[in-house]
Write a protein that holds these residues in place. Structure first.
Motif, short mmCIF file in Angstrom:
data_model
loop_
_atom_site.label_atom_id
_atom_site.label_comp_id
_atom_site.label_asym_id
_atom_site.label_seq_id
_atom_site.Cartn_x
_atom_site.Cartn_y
_atom_site.Cartn_z
N PHE A 1 0.85 -1.19 0.00
CA PHE A 1 0.00 0.00 0.00
C PHE A 1 0.88 1.23 0.00
N PRO A 2 0.35 2.35 -0.52
CA PRO A 2 1.14 3.57 -0.50
C PRO A 2 0.99 4.29 0.84
N GLU A 3 2.10 4.80 1.35
CA GLU A 3 2.02 5.63 2.55
C GLU A 3 1.95 7.09 2.13
N PHE A 4 1.68 7.94 3.10
CA PHE A 4 1.45 9.34 2.74
C PHE A 4 2.72 10.08 2.32
N ASN A 5 3.88 9.48 2.58
CA ASN A 5 5.13 10.09 2.08
C ASN A 5 5.49 9.50 0.71
N ASN A 6 4.54 8.83 0.07
CA ASN A 6 4.68 8.22 -1.26
C ASN A 6 5.45 6.91 -1.25
N ASP A 7 5.94 6.47 -0.09
CA ASP A 7 6.60 5.16 -0.03
C ASP A 7 5.60 4.05 -0.35
N ILE A 8 6.12 2.97 -0.90
CA ILE A 8 5.32 1.77 -1.03
C ILE A 8 5.73 0.84 0.10
N ARG A 9 4.75 0.45 0.89
CA ARG A 9 5.04 -0.38 2.07
C ARG A 9 4.51 -1.77 1.79
N LEU A 10 5.33 -2.78 2.06
CA LEU A 10 4.90 -4.17 1.88
C LEU A 10 4.39 -4.71 3.21
N THR A 11 3.31 -5.47 3.19
CA THR A 11 2.80 -6.02 4.45
C THR A 11 3.68 -7.16 4.95
N GLU A 12 4.44 -7.77 4.03
CA GLU A 12 5.42 -8.78 4.43
C GLU A 12 6.68 -8.48 3.64
N PRO A 13 7.85 -8.74 4.19
CA PRO A 13 9.07 -8.38 3.46
C PRO A 13 9.32 -9.27 2.25
N ASP B 1 11.14 -4.23 2.96
CA ASP B 1 9.68 -4.21 3.10
C ASP B 1 9.13 -2.82 2.74
N ARG B 2 9.94 -2.07 2.00
CA ARG B 2 9.52 -0.71 1.67
C ARG B 2 10.25 -0.27 0.41
N ILE B 3 9.55 0.45 -0.46
CA ILE B 3 10.21 1.08 -1.61
C ILE B 3 10.08 2.57 -1.35
N ARG B 4 11.23 3.20 -1.15
CA ARG B 4 11.22 4.55 -0.61
C ARG B 4 11.20 5.60 -1.71
N TRP B 5 10.38 6.61 -1.51
CA TRP B 5 10.35 7.78 -2.39
C TRP B 5 11.32 8.79 -1.84
N ASN B 6 12.33 9.17 -2.64
CA ASN B 6 13.36 10.08 -2.10
C ASN B 6 13.13 11.52 -2.54
N GLY B 7 11.97 11.79 -3.08
CA GLY B 7 11.67 13.16 -3.50
C GLY B 7 11.72 13.30 -5.00
N THR B 8 12.58 12.51 -5.63
CA THR B 8 12.67 12.57 -7.10
C THR B 8 12.47 11.20 -7.73
N GLY B 9 12.66 10.16 -6.97
CA GLY B 9 12.51 8.82 -7.53
C GLY B 9 12.37 7.79 -6.43
N TYR B 10 12.15 6.55 -6.85
CA TYR B 10 12.03 5.46 -5.86
C TYR B 10 13.36 4.75 -5.71
N GLU B 11 13.57 4.19 -4.52
CA GLU B 11 14.80 3.44 -4.27
C GLU B 11 14.56 2.35 -3.24
#
Lengths: 286, 478
Positions: free
Chosen positions: B242-254, B263-273
Motif C-alpha cells: 500500500f502507499p504511505e502518505f510520504n509516497n513510499d510503497i510499504r509491503l505487508t510482508e518483506p 519491506d519498503r520502496i522509498r520515495w526520495n523526493g525525485t525517484g524510488y529506491e
C-alpha cells in the motif's frame, strides 16, 4: 523406628505441599462474560427485550457462537434495531395477542444471537439455527431491508422456523404428521431437483430434510406468506401435493388450538383474526 | 544404603519446610503476577495504546486472496475508551470520504485480541457476501478482523496478524497532517492516485542490487517482484502493499531472497529506491522485461497483436518506421472501400494437424458495423541462431470468399505485410494471381520498448535480423 521416621518425613513433605493458598483477589479474566460501555442501542434492547421478556440480544461478534469453519462478518449496528423491531412486531406481538404475554415469556428463546452474514456451506446457505430452545441465531442480518418485504419475510421466516422447533420440542406434534410424506424425506434434500418438493407436498426444499423441519417450515411459510398464498400454492403443486399439504395444514391448525389454545387462522366465533392474519397485517404495516 | 536414606530424608525435609511459606506472595510467580493478572494488564495497556494516539491509527491488512481485488486494504481508525471506533477505508471513494462508527473490544483469546465486533469498513474484505467484487463466495477476499496483538506495541508502528487466516496487519500511528488528509480530503484513495502517477512513467521499474536484478510491478494493493533464481528460472513473488502518505510503497510482508531483505520502496523526493543495508539502490526503467522472452507454442507467449490505434497515440508511438509505413500501406490497401478499416493484425504460433509449429497471420477488419477476418498460414522455420523465418504462404482454407470478403482482399489488404514476412519463394494469392515477392527477412523475437503512455502489458517485437531498427511491435498474449 526407621519406618516411623520415614512416615513422619513423608507426612511433613506431603502436607507441606497442600498449604498453598489461593489469592482471593486474583482476577479471573473473562469470567462473567465480556464487558463494554453500554450504548443507546444497548439501552434500547434492554428496555424492549430484557425487561419485558428476559430476552438477551447478543449482536456483538463472538466467534464461538458460530461454526468456526465458516467465514462471517459482524452485524452492522443500525441493522439490529431494524431486525428486532420487525421481530417484535411480526413475531412477538401476534403471539401475545393470541396466547398472552406469559406464553412468550415462557417459550421465547432467552438468547438471540445475531451475525451480519449468512453461513455459506458450498451450495447451501444457513440463515439461522436454534440450540436447545434457549438460543436462536439469526444470520445475514446485514441483508435485511425493510423496504423489501420479500427480504423481511425471508428473515422472519427463520425466526418463526426456529420458534416452531421450540414448540414441537415442548409438545410434539401428532405422529400422524410423520406418515403424510414419509417416503419423501431425504438427507440429500439440497441436491434433489427443485421441481420435486411442491408436488411431493412440501413448502420448501429444506422441508424434505425430516418431519421436524417439515413441520416448522410449513408453519413458517404459512405465517410469513399468508393463507391466501398457501391456497394458491396448493393449486400450483397438483392434486397429490395439495392433498398432503391440506392434511398438514389441518394438523397444524389443530395442534395450535389444542396444545397452545391459539387460533392459527381467523375464526368466525368472535375471536377475530388468527395468528396468520395478525402476522400478515404486521408485515403489511411495517 | 543407610547413608542414601539419610540423604533422602534430609532433602525431603528441606523441600517440605521450604514449601511451608503460607503467605500469598507475588514472588511465587516468575514474572511477578498471575497469568490472568498479567493478561488483564496487557489488555488494559493495549487499549490505552490504541486510544492514546491523538491522530488515530492506520491499519493495513493483506488479504490472502492475491487476485485482481486482493492485496492490502488500508483503514484509518480512531479508538475511544468507551469501546467505540470511527473509521475510513481505502476500498472506494465513498468509504474514503464517509466516516463510519462501530464498536471494538479487547479480549483474551489464545492471545490478546483486538476484535472489531460490529460491522465497519475493515470487515468488507472478509465479507463472504462479496461486498467487494472479486474473491470467492463464502470467503470474500479471505481477510481478518479479529487481530492478535502481541509483543511491544508502544512504538509508532507495530505488526500483528489475523486470528483466523493469519493475515499480516500493520498498525501505524497517523500524524496530524495525515489525519487531516484522511478526514477532509479522502486521503486514503487520493494517495493511491498520487503514487500511481509517480510509477506510471516507469514501464519496467527495475533495481540492480549489485549483480542481482529485480523487476517490480507496483499496483494499488499488490506488488510483484521478478528475478532470476540460481537455476536460471524466472521467479515472481507477489506481496500485498500500500502507499504511505510520504509516497513510499510499504509491503505487508518483506521480500526476502538470500541476503536481500526489504519491506519498503522509498520515495526520495525525485525517484524510488530500495534501501538495503546502508545503500540506496535506485529504481529505473529498464525499458523492457529483463528476462528473456520466450515465444512459441507452449512458451510464455505465442500471440503478437499489432494494433496501430493502441500502439500509437497522440502522446507516444510504439510502432515506428520502417514497419509503420508497411502497416499504413496495408490500411490504405484495405481502404479501397470507404467503410472498410483495418483493426489489427495477429501473428499466431500454433500447431498444425501434424503437430508441426506454423504461423498464422490473422487480419481483422470491419466494414461498416460488420467484423471480418482473413487468415493465412506460413510455414515456420528456425535457424541455428534461434531466428525465425516464414515461407510458403497460403490463404487458410475456408476463409477465401467469405471472411476475406472476396479472394482478392487478402493481397489487396496487405501484400506488403505478406512480403515483409515472407523469407523465400514467391506466393501467388487470390483470383487475380497477385504475386507476393519475398523480402528475405529473418526475425529475432525479443521484447519491444513500450513508448506509449497509458499502454500496459508487455510488448514484443519481431526484429529484422541485420536491421534491428526495423521491427513489428505488438502486445503479447497466449
Amino acid at each position: 523406628m526407621k519406618k516411623i521416621l520415614y512416615i513422619m518425613v513423608l507426612t511433613v513433605t506431603l502436607l507441606a505441599c497442600a498449604k498453598e493458598e489461593l489469592n482471593p483477589d486474583a482476577i479471573l479474566l473473562g469470567m462473567g462474560g465480556d464487558t463494554w460501555e453500554r450504548t443507546e442501542l444497548d439501552d434500547w434492547l434492554h428496555h424492549e427485550f430484557v425487561v419485558p421478556y428476559n430476552m438477551e440480544v447478543k449482536y456483538k461478534w463472538d466467534p464461538y457462537e458460530f461454526d468456526l469453519g465458516h467465514n462471517f462478518v459482524p452485524v452492522d449496528e443500525p441493522q439490529v434495531k431494524i431486525l428486532m423491531t420487525a421481530i417484535k412486531k411480526i413475531w412477538i406481538e401476534p403471539y401475545i395477542e393470541k396466547a398472552g404475554e406469559t406464553f412468550i415469556k415462557r417459550f421465547a428463546p432467552k438468547r438471540y444471537v445475531l451475525v451480519g452474514s449468512f453461513q455459506y456451506n458450498g451450495g447451501t446457505i444457513t440463515r439461522g439455527f436454534a440450540e436447545g430452545g434457549n438460543k436462536i441465531a439469526i444470520l445475514g442480518v446485514n441483508t435485511l431491508d425493510l423496504n423489501d418485504k420479500s427480504i423481511v419475510r425471508r428473515v422472519l421466516r427463520t425466526v418463526e422456523h426456529e420458534f416452531g422447533h421450540t414448540l414441537h420440542q415442548t409438545v410434539l406434534y401428532p405422529t400422524e404428521w410423520q406418515t403424510i410424506c414419509r417416503e419423501s424425506y431425504t438427507g440429500s434434500w439440497s441436491s434433489a431437483p427443485s421441481s420435486e418438493f411442491g408436488p411431493a407436498g412440501f413448502v420448501s426444499e429444506y422441508a424434505r430434510a425430516n418431519p421436524d423441519e417439515d413441520f416448522v417450515e410449513t408453519i413458517a411459510y404459512i405465517l410469513m406468506y399468508g393463507r391466501e398464498w398457501f391456497e394458491d400454492y396448493m393449486v400450483s403443486v397438483g392434486t397429490d401435493g395439495a392433498a398432503k399439504l391440506r392434511a398438514k395444514e389441518n394438523i397444524i391448525v389443530a395442534y395450535f388450538k389444542t396444545i397452545w389454545g391459539i387460533d392459527f387462522y381467523e375464526t368466525y366465533d368472535g375471536a377475530g383474526d388468527g395468528l396468520v392474519e395478525l402476522t400478515q397485517a404486521a408485515i403489511d404495516r411495517l | 544404603m543407610k547413608k542414601t536414606v539419610y540423604y533422602l530424608i534430609a532433602v525431603m525435609l528441606l523441600l517440605g519446610t521450604a514449601s511451608c511459606d503460607k503467605e500469598y506472595d507475588k514472588d511465587q510467580y516468575l514474572f511477578g503476577a498471575g497469568p490472568d493478572e498479567r493478561l488483564s494488564a496487557a489488555l488494559a495497556e493495549y487499549q490505552s495504546v490504541l486510544c492514546e494516539a491523538p491522530n488515530g491509527w492506520f491499519i493495513a491488512i493483506g488479504t490472502l486472496d492475491r487476485g485482481a481485488a486482493g492485496g492490502a486494504y488500508r483503514f484509518w481508525a480512531q479508538f475511544t475508551p468507551n469501546n467505540r471506533v470511527v473509521m475510513y477505508g481505502d476500498i472506494n471513494a465513498t468509504t474514503a470520504a464517509t466516516e463510519k462508527e462501530s464498536s471494538y473490544r479487547l479480549k483474551a483469546m489464545q492471545l490478546p485480541t483486538l476484535m472489531f465486533d460490529s460491522y465497519n469498513y475493515i470487515h468488507w474484505p472478509a465479507d463472504p457476501a462479496l461486498v467487494i467484487p472479486g474473491g470467492s463466495y463464502g470467503a470474500g477476499l479471505t481477510s481478518d478482523y479479529d487481530i492478535h496483538l502481541s509483543g511491544d506495541i508502544r512504538g509508532d508502528e507495530f505488526k500483528a496478524s489475523g486470528r483466523v487466516h493469519e493475515c499480516p496487519v500493520i498498525f501505524t500511528k497517523a500524524t496530524a497532517e495525515e489525519r487531516q488528509a484522511v478526514v477532509n480530503a479522502s486521503g486514503l484513495v487520493a494517495i493511491q492516485a498520487t503514487v500511481e502517477a509517480l510509477w506510471e512513467p516507469l514501464k519496467y521499474p527495475t533495481v540492480d542490487i549489485n549483480d542481482f536484478r529485480i523487476q517490480l510491478s507496483i499496483g494499488k494493493r499488490l506488488s510483484s517482484f521478478s528475478y532470476i533464481d540460481d537455476n536460471g528460472a524466472v521467479q515472481t513473488v507477489t506481496i500485498p502493499s500500500f502507499p504511505e502518505f510520504n509516497n513510499d510503497i510499504r509491503l505487508t510482508e518483506p521480500f526476502e531472497y538470500k541476503d536481500i531483505w526489504f519491506d519498503r520502496i522509498r520515495w526520495n523526493g525525485t525517484g524510488y529506491e530500495l534501501n538495503i543495508g546502508n545503500t540506496a539502490y535506485p529504481v529505473y526503467d529498464f525499458g523492457v522485461p529483463f528476462y528473456p522472452l520466450e515465444f512459441g507454442v507452449g512458451k510464455m507467449y505465442r500471440i503478437l497483436t499489432i494494433d496501430r490505434a493502441a500502439l500509437n497515440t497522440a502522446n507516444g508511438n510504439s510502432m515506428l518506421d520502417p514497419f509503420l509505413s508497411v502497416y499504413t500501406a496495408a490500411e490504405a490497401g484495405l481502404h479501397t472501400s470507404a467503410t472498410r478499416d483495418l483493426d489489427r493484425l495477429l501473428i499466431i504460433f500454433e500447431l498444425n494437424d501434424q503437430s508441426v509449429e506454423q504461423m498464422r497471420l490473422r487480419v481483422m477488419y470491419h466494414s461498416g458495423s460488420t467484423n471480418y477476418l482473413g487468415e493465412g498460414i506460413f510455414k515456420l522455420n528456425r535457424d541455428d541462431d534461434g531466428n525465425v523465418y516464414f515461407t510458403d504462404f497460403v490463404i487458410a482454407s475456408g476463409t477465401v470468399g467469405s471472411n476475406m470478403n472476396g479472394a482478392n482482399t487478402g493481397p489487396k489488404m496487405a501484400p506488403n505485410v505478406l512480403s515483409y514476412l515472407l523469407y523465400s519463394g514467391t506466393s501467388t494469392v487470390g483470383a487475380s494471381a497477385t504475386v507476393i515477392p519475398p523480402s528475405g527477412n529473418k526475425f529475432k523475437i525479443d521484447w519491444a520498448p513500450n513508448l506509449t503512455p497509458g499502454l500496459t502489458g508487455n510488448l514484443g517485437g519481431f526484429y529484422v535480423v541485420g536491421n534491428p531498427a526495423s521491427y513489428i511491435p505488438g502486445t503479447l498474449s497466449n
